[in-house]
Design an enzyme around this catalytic site. Structure first.
Site, PDB file in Angstrom:
ATOM      1  N   SER A   1       1.724  -7.486  -0.550  1.00 33.07           N
ATOM      2  CA  SER A   1       2.499  -8.311   0.381  1.00 33.07           C
ATOM      3  C   SER A   1       2.014  -9.753   0.461  1.00 33.07           C
ATOM      4  CB  SER A   1       2.514  -7.682   1.780  1.00 33.07           C
ATOM      5  OG  SER A   1       1.244  -7.719   2.383  1.00 33.07           O
TER       6      SER A   1
ATOM      7  N   THR B   1       0.824  -1.213   0.000  1.00 33.08           N
ATOM      8  CA  THR B   1       0.000   0.000   0.000  1.00 33.08           C
ATOM      9  C   THR B   1       0.850   1.251   0.000  1.00 33.08           C
ATOM     10  OG1 THR B   1      -1.792  -1.139   1.155  1.00 33.08           O
ATOM     11  CG2 THR B   1      -1.789   1.252   1.273  1.00 33.08           C
TER      12      THR B   1
ATOM     13  N   THR C   1       1.464  -4.288   4.434  1.00 37.19           N
ATOM     14  CA  THR C   1       1.216  -4.562   5.854  1.00 37.19           C
ATOM     15  C   THR C   1       0.659  -5.957   6.122  1.00 37.19           C
ATOM     16  OG1 THR C   1      -0.989  -3.555   5.724  1.00 37.19           O
ATOM     17  CG2 THR C   1       0.847  -2.131   6.413  1.00 37.19           C
ATOM     18  N   ASP C   2       0.001  -6.577   5.144  1.00 34.23           N
ATOM     19  CA  ASP C   2      -0.692  -7.836   5.429  1.00 34.23           C
ATOM     20  C   ASP C   2       0.250  -8.965   5.836  1.00 34.23           C
ATOM     21  OD1 ASP C   2      -3.164  -6.721   5.010  1.00 34.23           O
ATOM     22  OD2 ASP C   2      -3.320  -7.377   2.930  1.00 34.23           O
TER      23      ASP C   2
END
Length: 322
Positions: free
Chosen positions: A55, A12, A88-89
């Protein structure tokens, strides 16, 4: 002037808007991302555009490529620290993999963002800027890989994503954060007293699956993992480390085939511990050869077990007590 290597991998933090309000995750190059941000003065920042991926497209092979890119940068003794941008995932998984497989005293910082660079109130610029200050800070030498998010500094071992969209997206339940960044000033309140790392060389990181336990769960997914060639299995049990008795035949079968199994708990805090004597309890599982995973959550236990297997370490049970 302090030298910082900035390795970008997508996510992101490097996204662009598409049609109908959707985001193209990882669309920005490293140079484009760096140009958008007001990076702090007084730093010599080298950008390495490694990946441009969401990610959840990252796997062990790509984590290994990130590791190699970091090590290449740190061959230059004049480099002060390294910052890795990441979606971030799966950020917590990559950060912990890097924590276990790198061994340099200089700071390695992983960061990302919950909002795209174009969104109102984006956290792209502050997270990236703060990460550079942390990577340049001598107080954060010899502490392993760090995650910087929303002005807080976390240890890679315990940090996890706790909110799908809020800017305060990461926490370390039960352990807290190591420090903060406030107006470009880094304050450190606590540091880990021990950092472990394992050499994996060019070894393939093996398949390790996570299997969640719930009421009535049986051995279906354990059998599937065995059939699919998993070398390790992480069980996410409940409480002190319990599973249903309906899983035991499959667990026993996997152990007899030489597959290493680690028991974890779905509880946010607390350790797996042999507190009960019934079938499927942590005590019962340990007596069969299951490794008790202490306070590791299932994702971190999977990363650690995979690294230990790739390293060839025999005493995996002892390694999980560290």
């Amino acid at each position: 002037m302090k030298k910082i290597s900035l390795i970008t991998t997508g996510g992101t933090i490097a996204s662009k808007e598409m049609s109908k309000g959707l985001l193209d995750s990882g669309a920005l190059s490293g140079d484009e991302l760096a140009a958008l941000c007001q990076l702090p003065d007084g730093f010599d920042i080298k950008v390495i555009d490694l990946f441009r991926k969401p990610s959840m497209h990252i796997n062990f092979d790509m984590m290994t490529e990130i590791k190699k890119a970091i090590e290449k940068e740190l061959e230059d003794k004049s480099v002060t620290g390294v910052v890795v941008t990441h979606g971030t995932d799966s950020l917590e998984e990559t950060a912990y993999f890097l924590d276990l497989t790198t061994n340099d005293s200089r700071p390695i910082v992983v960061t990302g963002s919950q909002r795209s660079p174009q969104e109102i109130g984006t956290d792209v610029y502050s997270n990236l800027r703060n990460s550079i200050f942390v990577a340049a800070n001598e107080l954060l030498h010899d502490v392993g890989v760090l995650v910087v998010f929303n002005e807080r500094i976390y240890s890679a071992r315990y940090v996890k994503k706790v909110h799908a969209s809020n800017l305060q997206g990461f926490e370390s339940f039960g352990y807290g954060y190591l420090g903060i960044i406030d107006n470009d000033v880094v304050s450190v309140y606590q540091k880990p007293i021990y950092h472990e790392s394992y050499e994996v060389g060019g070894n393939k990181i093996p398949r390790v699956d996570i299997i969640k336990c719930y009421t009535g769960s049986d051995g279906l997914f354990i059998d599937a993992a065995v059939h699919s060639g998993a070398e390790g299995i992480v069980l996410e049990g409940v409480g002190r480390g319990q599973v249903t008795p309906y899983m035991l035949d499959s667990i026993q079968n996997a152990l007899e085939k030489g597959i290493r199994i680690v028991m974890t708990t779905s509880a946010e805090e607390g350790k797996v511990y042999p507190a009960y004597g019934y079938l499927g309890s942590a005590h019962d599982l340990r007596s069969r050869g299951v490794i008790l995973g202490e306070d590791y959550d299932s994702k971190k236990a999977r990363i650690k077990l995979a690294v230990l297997l790739a390293n060839g370490k025999r005493d995996i049970e002892q390694a999980f007590t560290l």
